[in-house]
Design a protein around this motif. Structure first.
Motif, mmCIF file in Angstrom:
data_model
loop_
_atom_site.group_PDB
_atom_site.id
_atom_site.type_symbol
_atom_site.label_atom_id
_atom_site.label_comp_id
_atom_site.label_asym_id
_atom_site.label_seq_id
_atom_site.Cartn_x
_atom_site.Cartn_y
_atom_site.Cartn_z
ATOM 1 N N ALA A 297 0.824 -1.207 0.000
ATOM 2 C CA ALA A 297 0.000 0.000 0.000
ATOM 3 C C ALA A 297 0.857 1.256 0.000
ATOM 4 O O ALA A 297 0.353 2.360 0.207
ATOM 5 N N TYR A 298 2.141 1.097 -0.267
ATOM 6 C CA TYR A 298 3.085 2.229 -0.252
ATOM 7 C C TYR A 298 3.950 2.204 -1.512
ATOM 8 O O TYR A 298 5.166 2.349 -1.445
ATOM 9 N N PRO A 299 3.326 2.036 -2.691
ATOM 10 C CA PRO A 299 4.117 1.883 -3.924
ATOM 11 C C PRO A 299 4.865 3.143 -4.335
ATOM 12 O O PRO A 299 5.790 3.065 -5.141
ATOM 13 N N ARG A 300 4.501 4.268 -3.781
ATOM 14 C CA ARG A 300 5.229 5.500 -4.121
ATOM 15 C C ARG A 300 6.653 5.494 -3.565
ATOM 16 O O ARG A 300 7.492 6.287 -3.993
ATOM 17 N N ALA A 301 6.922 4.584 -2.624
ATOM 18 C CA ALA A 301 8.268 4.509 -2.043
ATOM 19 C C ALA A 301 8.863 3.107 -2.088
ATOM 20 O O ALA A 301 10.077 2.960 -2.198
ATOM 21 N N VAL A 302 8.018 2.078 -1.992
ATOM 22 C CA VAL A 302 8.512 0.702 -1.871
ATOM 23 C C VAL A 302 8.284 -0.063 -3.161
ATOM 24 O O VAL A 302 7.160 -0.118 -3.674
ATOM 25 N N GLN A 303 9.359 -0.637 -3.690
ATOM 26 C CA GLN A 303 9.296 -1.472 -4.884
ATOM 27 C C GLN A 303 9.577 -2.920 -4.502
ATOM 28 O O GLN A 303 10.180 -3.202 -3.464
ATOM 29 N N GLU A 304 9.177 -3.831 -5.336
ATOM 30 C CA GLU A 304 9.342 -5.260 -5.075
ATOM 31 C C GLU A 304 10.786 -5.603 -4.698
ATOM 32 O O GLU A 304 11.040 -6.323 -3.751
ATOM 33 N N GLU A 305 11.737 -5.059 -5.459
ATOM 34 C CA GLU A 305 13.147 -5.416 -5.259
ATOM 35 C C GLU A 305 13.845 -4.522 -4.230
ATOM 36 O O GLU A 305 15.025 -4.722 -3.917
ATOM 37 N N GLY A 306 13.154 -3.501 -3.717
ATOM 38 C CA GLY A 306 13.796 -2.598 -2.771
ATOM 39 C C GLY A 306 14.846 -1.745 -3.462
ATOM 40 O O GLY A 306 14.640 -1.239 -4.568
ATOM 41 N N ASN A 307 15.984 -1.610 -2.825
ATOM 42 C CA ASN A 307 17.109 -0.849 -3.386
ATOM 43 C C ASN A 307 18.273 -1.821 -3.582
ATOM 44 O O ASN A 307 19.055 -2.050 -2.655
ATOM 45 N N PRO A 308 18.392 -2.427 -4.768
ATOM 46 C CA PRO A 308 19.419 -3.454 -4.985
ATOM 47 C C PRO A 308 20.838 -2.974 -4.709
ATOM 48 O O PRO A 308 21.658 -3.734 -4.171
ATOM 49 N N LYS A 309 21.136 -1.726 -5.051
ATOM 50 C CA LYS A 309 22.495 -1.219 -4.833
ATOM 51 C C LYS A 309 22.805 -1.131 -3.337
ATOM 52 O O LYS A 309 23.884 -1.540 -2.885
ATOM 53 N N ALA A 310 21.862 -0.622 -2.567
ATOM 54 C CA ALA A 310 22.067 -0.515 -1.118
ATOM 55 C C ALA A 310 22.212 -1.900 -0.491
ATOM 56 O O ALA A 310 23.071 -2.123 0.381
ATOM 57 N N LYS A 311 21.393 -2.846 -0.930
ATOM 58 C CA LYS A 311 21.476 -4.206 -0.386
ATOM 59 C C LYS A 311 22.809 -4.857 -0.736
ATOM 60 O O LYS A 311 23.397 -5.567 0.085
ATOM 61 N N ALA A 312 23.298 -4.627 -1.948
ATOM 62 C CA ALA A 312 24.569 -5.222 -2.364
ATOM 63 C C ALA A 312 25.737 -4.687 -1.531
ATOM 64 O O ALA A 312 26.629 -5.445 -1.126
ATOM 65 N N ILE A 313 25.721 -3.390 -1.257
ATOM 66 C CA ILE A 313 26.772 -2.779 -0.433
ATOM 67 C C ILE A 313 26.714 -3.328 0.994
ATOM 68 O O ILE A 313 27.738 -3.667 1.591
ATOM 69 N N MET A 314 25.493 -3.440 1.530
ATOM 70 C CA MET A 314 25.327 -3.975 2.882
ATOM 71 C C MET A 314 25.841 -5.415 2.958
ATOM 72 O O MET A 314 26.549 -5.777 3.906
ATOM 73 N N ASP A 315 25.503 -6.210 1.958
ATOM 74 C CA ASP A 315 25.926 -7.614 1.953
ATOM 75 C C ASP A 315 27.433 -7.761 1.740
ATOM 76 O O ASP A 315 28.032 -8.738 2.183
ATOM 77 N N GLN A 316 28.036 -6.798 1.072
ATOM 78 C CA GLN A 316 29.481 -6.849 0.859
ATOM 79 C C GLN A 316 30.251 -6.649 2.166
ATOM 80 O O GLN A 316 31.317 -7.248 2.367
ATOM 81 N N VAL A 317 29.705 -5.849 3.066
ATOM 82 C CA VAL A 317 30.409 -5.471 4.289
ATOM 83 C C VAL A 317 29.939 -6.270 5.512
ATOM 84 O O VAL A 317 30.743 -6.635 6.370
ATOM 85 N N PHE A 318 28.635 -6.543 5.580
ATOM 86 C CA PHE A 318 28.049 -7.218 6.739
ATOM 87 C C PHE A 318 27.602 -8.635 6.394
ATOM 88 O O PHE A 318 27.350 -8.955 5.235
#
Length: 341
Positions: A225-246
């Motif tokens: 119910a919040y499609p103006r901000a939330v997409q199915e895949e989220g933010n792939p770039k942010a997730k990739a950076i997080m997974d690279q470090v944590f």
């Protein structure tokens, strides 16, 4: 007020049986209290708070670790909300060490660049803040900089709540901020009604309507119910950076036991920035020794006003528990908006 809002009217029509929904976001609780949303709800519908405040769910043993580093002479940099959370021996605000409020990890690194002292950033938050910290660690900060990672991720806590069943939940209002980064896919594992909601009053009422409709229909899936901000895949770039470090790790949450794979620790290749390893810090399990019921509030089985300390011994000026400290803490929110019900 409820009679003037068409979404509230629809919600009243949908709730033909007792329903309890949990949100997992301090900002949702603030919006609910500020807008008097609970006063608009039908009598058989209840929305309860979950572990949606990252400061509140930081266990006392981790606060004690930050106090230990301050006592060792490290400069401690962190967000203002964390300074007054009680540890075993006081707070970061009262400890007498060099503790500085910063707006983010980049400001902590700037401090380290200007001193020879050890600077430790106490890094707290869900998937919303972890990518920013990860990105800064990829810039090769100075050797006198490190972090204490108090980061948590939301789905494992939801899994624990569902497995315990103590709050008798019919579904979840999912945190819009977190899912802006994390995306929706990981939440599809839960076969219960779930709705991603925004933060305006109508956003929250719409989310509750959608949850109630799923309960009526006997279904259990994720709706956005919040499609103006939330997409199915989220933010792939942010997730990739997080997974690279944590990487995920097992950690305790305040009010919860150790929840598997619910925390984030630095990967081995970034261990030089891990203050826990650098200073040989051990997070100790601390037994509860006060009448504070923050643990029950965070699990959705008590309201702040159920606590005999609320508004008396425990106030924003003299907090006994973390839920009265953070601006996302349920107790502080209820204290700030006395017409929350």
């Amino acid at each position: 007020m409820a009679h003037d809002n068409p979404i509230a009217k629809k919600l009243a029509e949908l709730t033909d049986r007792p329903m309890t929904f949990m949100h997992v976001c301090g900002t949702h609780e603030a919006a609910i209290a500020k807008n008097g949303i609970r006063s608009m709800l039908p009598g058989n519908l209840k929305i309860v708070m979950g572990p949606g405040c990252p400061v509140c769910i930081t266990p006392q043993g981790e606060i004690d670790a930050a106090l230990e580093l301050a006592a060792k002479g490290c400069i401690i940099a962190t967000y203002g909300d964390l300074l007054r959370v009680p540890g075993s021996e006081g707070t970061l605000e009262s400890c007498g060490g060099d503790v500085r409020i910063v707006q983010g990890v980049h400001k902590a690194i700037e401090i380290a660049q200007k001193t020879d002292k050890e600077v430790v950033f106490v890094s707290v938050g869900f998937e919303t803040t972890a990518p920013t910290v990860a990105a800064m660690l990829l810039t090769n900060p100075p050797a006198n900089f490190s972090i204490l990672s108090f980061h948590r991720i939301v789905p494992p806590a939801m899994q624990w709540l569902l497995s315990q069943g103590e709050a008798r939940l019919d579904g979840f209002m999912l945190p819009g901020h977190v899912l802006t980064v994390a995306g929706i896919e990981e939440y599809r594992q839960f076969q219960v009604p779930q709705v991603v909601a925004g933060f305006e009053a109508d956003d929250i009422l719409l989310g509750l309507c959608m949850l109630a409709q799923q309960v009526r229909d006997g279904t259990g899936f994720v709706e956005n119910a919040y499609p103006r901000a939330v997409q199915e895949e989220g933010n792939p770039k942010a997730k990739a950076i997080m997974d690279q470090v944590f990487e995920p790790c097992d950690v305790e949450w305040r009010g919860f036991p150790v929840i598997p794979k619910s925390g984030l620790k630095l990967r081995d290749e970034f261990s030089q920035y891990d203050a826990q390893k650098k200073f040989n810090i051990v997070y100790k399990k601390v037994s509860k020794n006060s009448a504070c019921i923050c643990d029950k509030v965070l699990r959705g089985i008590a309201d702040p006003s159920d606590c005999k300390l609320f508004g008396k011994v425990c106030t924003p000026r003299t907090p006994v528990g973390p839920c009265m400290v953070s601006h996302e803490g349920a107790c502080k929110i209820w204290h700030s908006y006395p017409t929350h019900k």
